[in-house]
Design a protein around this motif. Structure first.
Motif, PDB file in Angstrom:
ATOM      1  N   LEU A 175       0.840  -1.187   0.000  1.00 48.58           N
ATOM      2  CA  LEU A 175       0.000   0.000   0.000  1.00 48.58           C
ATOM      3  C   LEU A 175       0.875   1.236   0.000  1.00 48.58           C
ATOM      4  CD1 LEU A 175      -2.740  -0.803   2.649  1.00 48.58           C
ATOM      5  CD2 LEU A 175      -3.068  -0.590   0.197  1.00 48.58           C
ATOM      6  N   THR A 176       0.434   2.265  -0.655  1.00 47.23           N
ATOM      7  CA  THR A 176       1.133   3.542  -0.591  1.00 47.23           C
ATOM      8  C   THR A 176       0.106   4.636  -0.418  1.00 47.23           C
ATOM      9  OG1 THR A 176       1.081   3.673  -3.003  1.00 47.23           O
ATOM     10  CG2 THR A 176       3.106   2.848  -2.002  1.00 47.23           C
ATOM     11  N   PRO A 177       0.270   5.555   0.522  1.00 44.13           N
ATOM     12  CA  PRO A 177      -0.691   6.640   0.687  1.00 44.13           C
ATOM     13  C   PRO A 177      -0.666   7.549  -0.519  1.00 44.13           C
ATOM     14  CG  PRO A 177       1.254   7.014   2.035  1.00 44.13           C
ATOM     15  CD  PRO A 177       1.392   5.641   1.470  1.00 44.13           C
ATOM     16  N   PRO A 178      -1.773   8.236  -0.807  1.00 44.27           N
ATOM     17  CA  PRO A 178      -1.809   9.121  -1.955  1.00 44.27           C
ATOM     18  C   PRO A 178      -0.856  10.294  -1.790  1.00 44.27           C
ATOM     19  CG  PRO A 178      -3.804   9.370  -0.630  1.00 44.27           C
ATOM     20  CD  PRO A 178      -3.039   8.230  -0.054  1.00 44.27           C
ATOM     21  N   ILE A 179       0.162  10.344  -2.636  1.00 47.03           N
ATOM     22  CA  ILE A 179       1.157  11.408  -2.589  1.00 47.03           C
ATOM     23  C   ILE A 179       1.175  12.091  -3.949  1.00 47.03           C
ATOM     24  CG2 ILE A 179       3.594  11.945  -2.280  1.00 47.03           C
ATOM     25  CD1 ILE A 179       3.825   9.439  -0.586  1.00 47.03           C
ATOM     26  N   GLY A 180       1.083  13.419  -3.963  1.00 45.44           N
ATOM     27  CA  GLY A 180       1.149  14.141  -5.227  1.00 45.44           C
ATOM     28  C   GLY A 180      -0.146  13.999  -5.994  1.00 45.44           C
ATOM     29  N   ASN A 181      -0.059  14.267  -7.294  1.00 47.32           N
ATOM     30  CA  ASN A 181      -1.232  14.243  -8.151  1.00 47.32           C
ATOM     31  C   ASN A 181      -1.265  12.958  -8.964  1.00 47.32           C
ATOM     32  OD1 ASN A 181      -2.044  16.844  -7.328  1.00 47.32           O
ATOM     33  ND2 ASN A 181      -0.649  17.798  -8.804  1.00 47.32           N
ATOM     34  N   HIS A 182      -1.416  11.832  -8.260  1.00 49.87           N
ATOM     35  CA  HIS A 182      -1.533  10.563  -8.963  1.00 49.87           C
ATOM     36  C   HIS A 182      -2.924  10.453  -9.546  1.00 49.87           C
ATOM     37  CE1 HIS A 182       2.336   9.097  -7.755  1.00 49.87           C
ATOM     38  NE2 HIS A 182       2.061   9.311  -6.482  1.00 49.87           N
ATOM     39  N   SER A 183      -2.998   9.893 -10.732  1.00 50.96           N
ATOM     40  CA  SER A 183      -4.294   9.725 -11.374  1.00 50.96           C
ATOM     41  C   SER A 183      -5.108   8.688 -10.625  1.00 50.96           C
ATOM     42  CB  SER A 183      -4.100   9.273 -12.828  1.00 50.96           C
ATOM     43  OG  SER A 183      -5.338   8.930 -13.397  1.00 50.96           O
ATOM     44  N   PRO A 184      -6.381   8.955 -10.315  1.00 43.80           N
ATOM     45  CA  PRO A 184      -7.195   7.965  -9.616  1.00 43.80           C
ATOM     46  C   PRO A 184      -7.430   6.715 -10.442  1.00 43.80           C
ATOM     47  CG  PRO A 184      -8.565   9.776 -10.396  1.00 43.80           C
ATOM     48  CD  PRO A 184      -7.145  10.179 -10.636  1.00 43.80           C
ATOM     49  N   GLN A 185      -7.176   6.808 -11.748  1.00 41.81           N
ATOM     50  CA  GLN A 185      -7.390   5.633 -12.587  1.00 41.81           C
ATOM     51  C   GLN A 185      -6.424   4.519 -12.219  1.00 41.81           C
ATOM     52  OE1 GLN A 185      -7.060   6.402 -16.730  1.00 41.81           O
ATOM     53  NE2 GLN A 185      -7.530   4.310 -17.351  1.00 41.81           N
ATOM     54  N   ILE A 208     -21.783   5.628  -8.926  1.00 46.71           N
ATOM     55  CA  ILE A 208     -21.311   6.268  -7.690  1.00 46.71           C
ATOM     56  C   ILE A 208     -20.251   7.326  -7.979  1.00 46.71           C
ATOM     57  CG2 ILE A 208     -21.824   4.252  -6.282  1.00 46.71           C
ATOM     58  CD1 ILE A 208     -18.890   3.507  -6.401  1.00 46.71           C
ATOM     59  N   ASN A 209     -19.911   7.482  -9.248  1.00 46.65           N
ATOM     60  CA  ASN A 209     -18.953   8.517  -9.668  1.00 46.65           C
ATOM     61  C   ASN A 209     -17.605   8.353  -8.960  1.00 46.65           C
ATOM     62  OD1 ASN A 209     -18.211  10.730 -11.233  1.00 46.65           O
ATOM     63  ND2 ASN A 209     -18.757  12.213  -9.637  1.00 46.65           N
ATOM     64  N   GLN A 210     -17.134   7.102  -8.896  1.00 45.10           N
ATOM     65  CA  GLN A 210     -15.875   6.802  -8.209  1.00 45.10           C
ATOM     66  C   GLN A 210     -15.098   5.746  -8.987  1.00 45.10           C
ATOM     67  OE1 GLN A 210     -14.567   8.256  -5.636  1.00 45.10           O
ATOM     68  NE2 GLN A 210     -16.268   9.392  -4.726  1.00 45.10           N
ATOM     69  N   HIS A 211     -13.764   5.746  -8.773  1.00 48.32           N
ATOM     70  CA  HIS A 211     -12.907   4.690  -9.292  1.00 48.32           C
ATOM     71  C   HIS A 211     -12.747   3.619  -8.210  1.00 48.32           C
ATOM     72  CE1 HIS A 211     -11.731   7.672 -12.355  1.00 48.32           C
ATOM     73  NE2 HIS A 211     -11.381   6.616 -13.080  1.00 48.32           N
ATOM     74  N   LEU A 212     -13.006   2.381  -8.579  1.00 52.82           N
ATOM     75  CA  LEU A 212     -12.876   1.245  -7.669  1.00 52.82           C
ATOM     76  C   LEU A 212     -11.968   0.192  -8.287  1.00 52.82           C
ATOM     77  CD1 LEU A 212     -16.609   0.771  -6.583  1.00 52.82           C
ATOM     78  CD2 LEU A 212     -14.860   2.169  -5.488  1.00 52.82           C
ATOM     79  N   LEU A 213     -11.493  -0.710  -7.439  1.00 51.93           N
ATOM     80  CA  LEU A 213     -10.674  -1.804  -7.939  1.00 51.93           C
ATOM     81  C   LEU A 213     -11.497  -2.674  -8.883  1.00 51.93           C
ATOM     82  CD1 LEU A 213      -8.635  -2.872  -4.785  1.00 51.93           C
ATOM     83  CD2 LEU A 213      -7.762  -1.819  -6.866  1.00 51.93           C
ATOM     84  N   ARG A 214     -10.945  -2.912 -10.047  1.00 50.94           N
ATOM     85  CA  ARG A 214     -11.682  -3.629 -11.094  1.00 50.94           C
ATOM     86  C   ARG A 214     -12.024  -5.055 -10.673  1.00 50.94           C
ATOM     87  NH1 ARG A 214     -10.079  -6.103 -16.222  1.00 50.94           N
ATOM     88  NH2 ARG A 214     -11.640  -5.660 -17.828  1.00 50.94           N
TER      89      ARG A 214
END
Length: 336
Positions: A175-185, A208-214
């Motif tokens: 796991l890595t916390p969200p750092i910077g402007n990583h694309s949510p895709q 739901i207007n969200q990106h989820l694990l495929r």
């Protein structure tokens, strides 16, 4: 005088007799040898004939066909499987598939071969399904897998995802916390590495207007369609994913709780174990608190998504009890 003549005659006849016997014996041997050679040559010819027949595809045991021409047999009429039209999503994206292929899923079998209106029209409407997820379901029904495929690395004797980055396990962070402007895709970075755009980790759900694990969304779809093998495949693929940010994991976990029954003990347990194992990462991130507060105000991901946090609390309490019991078992008893 007479005796001598008889003796001489008898002696002469006795001398000629062995010669005649030997001559007859030699001739008999020659006859037998020639007969054996003849039988052997016949056997060789028979073997050669059988070999030629096997090479030309003929069956030696099949009786010879008559020279009279027989009327040609009519070819068997093979009825092709009907084509079913499926309309998916709010935009009405069209898919086409064979009925026999679709009926591998119990849900489609009930819809197409039961007392259902779609059984006569050969059309299926799936308004609440995402086209990308249904495309993965259809690919699995035809090929037994969906992209990215699960491949076996024979050199390392391990399983990998198709087109995945080759990174040693010691360098890949779970796991890595969200750092910077990583694309949510792509769900954040992976230990300083840029994720491969060819590996589709997440999917955008318009509902739901969200990106989820495929793989999580595919797992939940397999639950609806009754495809148990696909559920196991999706869970195994998700276990190979690394470098997903905290927000994507928490959103996917809540979606999992909202779209799986309470009896599910695989994907839900996978998320609970993942959060507990990486609790330091979740503790440093403010996403955990934000998701808990948001889930308490409204069911963003569906009915029952808030059960995640109660189950997480129970799992962490059980984990803490196990740690205390293990430490007490190793402690030496005090002497009185």
């Amino acid at each position: 005088m007479f005796k001598r003549s008889f003796r001489s005659r008898d002696a002469g006849s006795s001398q000629r007799e062995p010669a005649q016997i030997s001559t007859s014996t030699d001739s008999q041997h020659r006859v037998d040898k020639s007969a054996r050679l003849t039988k052997k040559s016949k056997r060789d010819l028979q073997k050669l004939s059988n070999l030629k027949q096997s090479l030309t595809g003929e069956n030696s045991s099949r009786p010879q066909q008559s020279t009279q021409a027989k009327p040609a047999e009519k070819p068997l009429a093979i009825t092709p499987s009907p084509i079913i039209t499926i309309t998916v999503g709010g935009e009405g994206r069209l898919f086409a598939a064979h009925e026999d292929i679709l009926c591998q899923a119990p849900l489609f079998e009930r819809m197409l071969r039961g007392a259902h209106p779609n059984a006569q029209s050969k059309r299926i409407l799936l308004e609440d399904e995402e086209p990308e997820i249904f495309s993965a379901i259809l690919e699995y029904l035809y090929k037994g897998d969906y992209y990215p495929r699960l491949l076996h690395n024979q050199q390392q004797d391990s399983w990998e995802l198709e087109d995945s980055l080759s990174i040693p396990a010691s360098r890949a962070a779970p796991l890595t916390p969200p750092i910077g402007n990583h694309s949510p895709q792509f769900g954040g970075g992976r230990a300083g590495q840029v994720p491969s755009p060819s590996v589709e980790r997440t999917v955008f759900l318009s509902s739901i207007n969200q990106h989820l694990l495929r793989d999580t969304v595919v797992y939940c779809a397999a639950e609806r369609y009754g495809l148990e093998e696909l559920k196991r495949l999706a869970l195994r693929k998700q276990g190979l994913q690394t470098g997903i940010n905290v927000g994507t994991i928490l959103r996917s976990a809540q979606y999992c709780y909202a779209h799986t029954p309470d009896s599910d003990s695989r994907l839900r347990a996978h998320y609970l174990a993942l959060i507990i194992r990486c609790r330091k990462t979740f503790k440093r991130s403010g996403t955990m608190q934000a998701e808990m507060e948001k889930c308490g105000s409204s069911n963003v991901y569906g009915q029952g998504s808030g059960k995640l946090f109660f189950d997480l609390f129970v799992a962490m309490c059980n984990h803490l009890d196990d740690v205390i019991d293990a430490s007490n078992a190793t402690r030496t008893p005090k002497t009185i």
